[in-house]
Design an enzyme around this catalytic site. Structure first.
Site, PDB file in Angstrom:
ATOM      1  N   PHE A   1       0.813  -1.324  -0.043  1.00  0.00           N
ATOM      2  CA  PHE A   1      -0.033  -0.085   0.123  1.00  0.00           C
ATOM      3  C   PHE A   1       0.820   1.245  -0.088  1.00  0.00           C
ATOM      4  O   PHE A   1       1.891   1.563   0.822  1.00  0.00           O
ATOM      5  CB  PHE A   1      -0.941   0.027   1.332  1.00  0.00           C
ATOM      6  CG  PHE A   1      -1.839   1.222   1.241  1.00  0.00           C
ATOM      7  CD1 PHE A   1      -2.983   1.108   0.607  1.00  0.00           C
ATOM      8  CD2 PHE A   1      -1.558   2.266   2.289  1.00  0.00           C
ATOM      9  CE1 PHE A   1      -3.823   2.456   0.879  1.00  0.00           C
ATOM     10  CE2 PHE A   1      -2.444   3.294   2.493  1.00  0.00           C
ATOM     11  CZ  PHE A   1      -3.409   3.380   1.591  1.00  0.00           C
ATOM     12  N   GLY A   2       0.623   2.089  -0.750  1.00  0.00           N
ATOM     13  CA  GLY A   2       1.511   3.245  -1.112  1.00  0.00           C
ATOM     14  C   GLY A   2       0.525   4.488  -0.837  1.00  0.00           C
ATOM     15  O   GLY A   2      -0.689   4.411  -1.653  1.00  0.00           O
ATOM     16  N   TYR A   3       0.812   5.540  -0.265  1.00  0.00           N
ATOM     17  CA  TYR A   3      -0.137   6.714   0.096  1.00  0.00           C
ATOM     18  C   TYR A   3       0.754   8.145  -0.064  1.00  0.00           C
ATOM     19  O   TYR A   3       0.153   9.002  -0.060  1.00  0.00           O
ATOM     20  CB  TYR A   3      -0.644   6.677   1.360  1.00  0.00           C
ATOM     21  CG  TYR A   3       0.584   6.561   2.469  1.00  0.00           C
ATOM     22  CD1 TYR A   3       1.006   5.286   2.639  1.00  0.00           C
ATOM     23  CD2 TYR A   3       1.082   7.604   2.963  1.00  0.00           C
ATOM     24  CE1 TYR A   3       2.217   5.270   3.715  1.00  0.00           C
ATOM     25  CE2 TYR A   3       1.932   7.755   3.837  1.00  0.00           C
ATOM     26  CZ  TYR A   3       2.816   6.419   4.314  1.00  0.00           C
ATOM     27  OH  TYR A   3       3.629   6.264   5.102  1.00  0.00           O
ATOM     28  N   GLY A   4       1.931   8.052  -0.390  1.00  0.00           N
ATOM     29  CA  GLY A   4       2.695   9.208  -0.817  1.00  0.00           C
ATOM     30  C   GLY A   4       3.399   8.841  -2.024  1.00  0.00           C
ATOM     31  O   GLY A   4       2.800   8.828  -3.311  1.00  0.00           O
ATOM     32  N   SER A   5       4.907   9.159  -2.057  1.00  0.00           N
ATOM     33  CA  SER A   5       5.382   9.052  -3.527  1.00  0.00           C
ATOM     34  C   SER A   5       5.135   7.531  -4.128  1.00  0.00           C
ATOM     35  O   SER A   5       5.303   7.654  -5.254  1.00  0.00           O
ATOM     36  CB  SER A   5       7.088   9.332  -3.326  1.00  0.00           C
ATOM     37  OG  SER A   5       7.613   8.255  -2.625  1.00  0.00           O
TER      38      SER A   5
ATOM     39  N   GLU B   1      13.017   4.175   1.487  1.00  0.00           N
ATOM     40  CA  GLU B   1      12.181   4.574   2.403  1.00  0.00           C
ATOM     41  C   GLU B   1      13.148   4.714   3.767  1.00  0.00           C
ATOM     42  O   GLU B   1      12.348   4.663   4.957  1.00  0.00           O
ATOM     43  CB  GLU B   1      11.110   3.744   2.484  1.00  0.00           C
ATOM     44  CG  GLU B   1      10.202   3.651   1.505  1.00  0.00           C
ATOM     45  CD  GLU B   1       9.530   5.241   1.073  1.00  0.00           C
ATOM     46  OE1 GLU B   1       9.258   5.928   1.871  1.00  0.00           O
ATOM     47  OE2 GLU B   1       9.275   5.215  -0.072  1.00  0.00           O
TER      48      GLU B   1
HETATM   49  C1  SIN Z   1       4.452   6.019   0.443  1.00  0.00           C
HETATM   50  O1  SIN Z   1       4.479   6.674  -0.627  1.00  0.00           O
HETATM   51  O2  SIN Z   1       3.623   4.953   0.610  1.00  0.00           O
HETATM   52  C2  SIN Z   1       5.477   6.300   1.453  1.00  0.00           C
HETATM   53  C3  SIN Z   1       5.942   7.612   1.732  1.00  0.00           C
HETATM   54  C4  SIN Z   1       6.744   8.256   0.590  1.00  0.00           C
HETATM   55  O3  SIN Z   1       7.611   7.791   0.091  1.00  0.00           O
HETATM   56  O4  SIN Z   1       6.344   9.389   0.313  1.00  0.00           O
END
Ligand code: SIN
Length: 182
Positions: A11-15, A90
């Site tokens: 699950f990704g929520y940012g980049s 990360e």
């Molecule tokens: C993500 O994208 O899920 C982790 C945070 C990031 O790398 O911005």
């Protein structure tokens, strides 16, 4: 005969929503219950530098809220290699965590996400919106400007019709601040 799939959902929520850099079998919009996305994590390795961190998103526990993101099904055979490279990407305070995500259909799956908790040394936590926006507007790092990060995130969420008031409010403030600088 039962077929056991060792594929794992990430699950990704940012980049990770707009910049994957790994192969995946499929991607689906998904949500985490009782969590919210917040620009509370400092970044000295991507969107800032040591001594002048930028701000990137992490998850915070928020009873009753939902955080929408992108779920990727990673092929079991490629998992080790992908996780090694993501652990490196990360490394600025994020830990892998086992979570349960839900798809729009209501179906739930267990999977992994990168979570930066308040225990990590780069964690910045809450600040008023105008302070967070100022910090984002003025930060740059090896992966690019912090402004680009928030605008990419904002556009990606908008493209998927996901409303996130925290992100849209900050994106607007950052735009205003940087227009003033011109
Ligand atoms: C993500 O994208 O899920 C982790 C945070 C990031 O790398 O911005």
């Amino acid at each position: 005969q039962q077929v056991v799939s060792k594929d794992i959902w990430l699950f990704g929520y940012g980049s990770l929503m707009w910049k994957t850099g790994f192969d995946f079998e499929e991607s689906r919009l998904a949500l985490l219950e009782d969590h919210a996305r917040r620009f509370w994590q400092g970044s000295e390795d991507h969107r800032g530098v040591p001594g002048a961190p930028g701000r990137v998103v992490t998850l915070v526990h928020a009873p009753g809220e939902r955080c929408w993101g992108m779920a990727y099904r990673l092929h079991a055979d490629q998992l080790d290699e992908i996780l090694v490279s993501l652990d490196f990407r990360e490394k600025g305070g994020y830990e892998r965590e086992l979570i349960t995500m839900a798809f729009r259909t209501g179906e739930e799956v267990k999977g992994l996400t990168y979570f930066a908790t308040s225990a990590n040394p780069h964690y910045l936590g809450y600040s008023p919106d105008n302070e967070i926006a100022r910090q984002i507007a003025g930060s740059h790092g090896p992966s690019g400007s912090n402004k680009e990060y928030i605008l990419q995130l904002h556009h990606t969420l908008t493209d998927h019709a996901v409303q996130d008031e925290h992100v849209s409010t900050l994106a607007k403030l950052v735009q205003q601040l940087t227009e003033q600088q011109v």
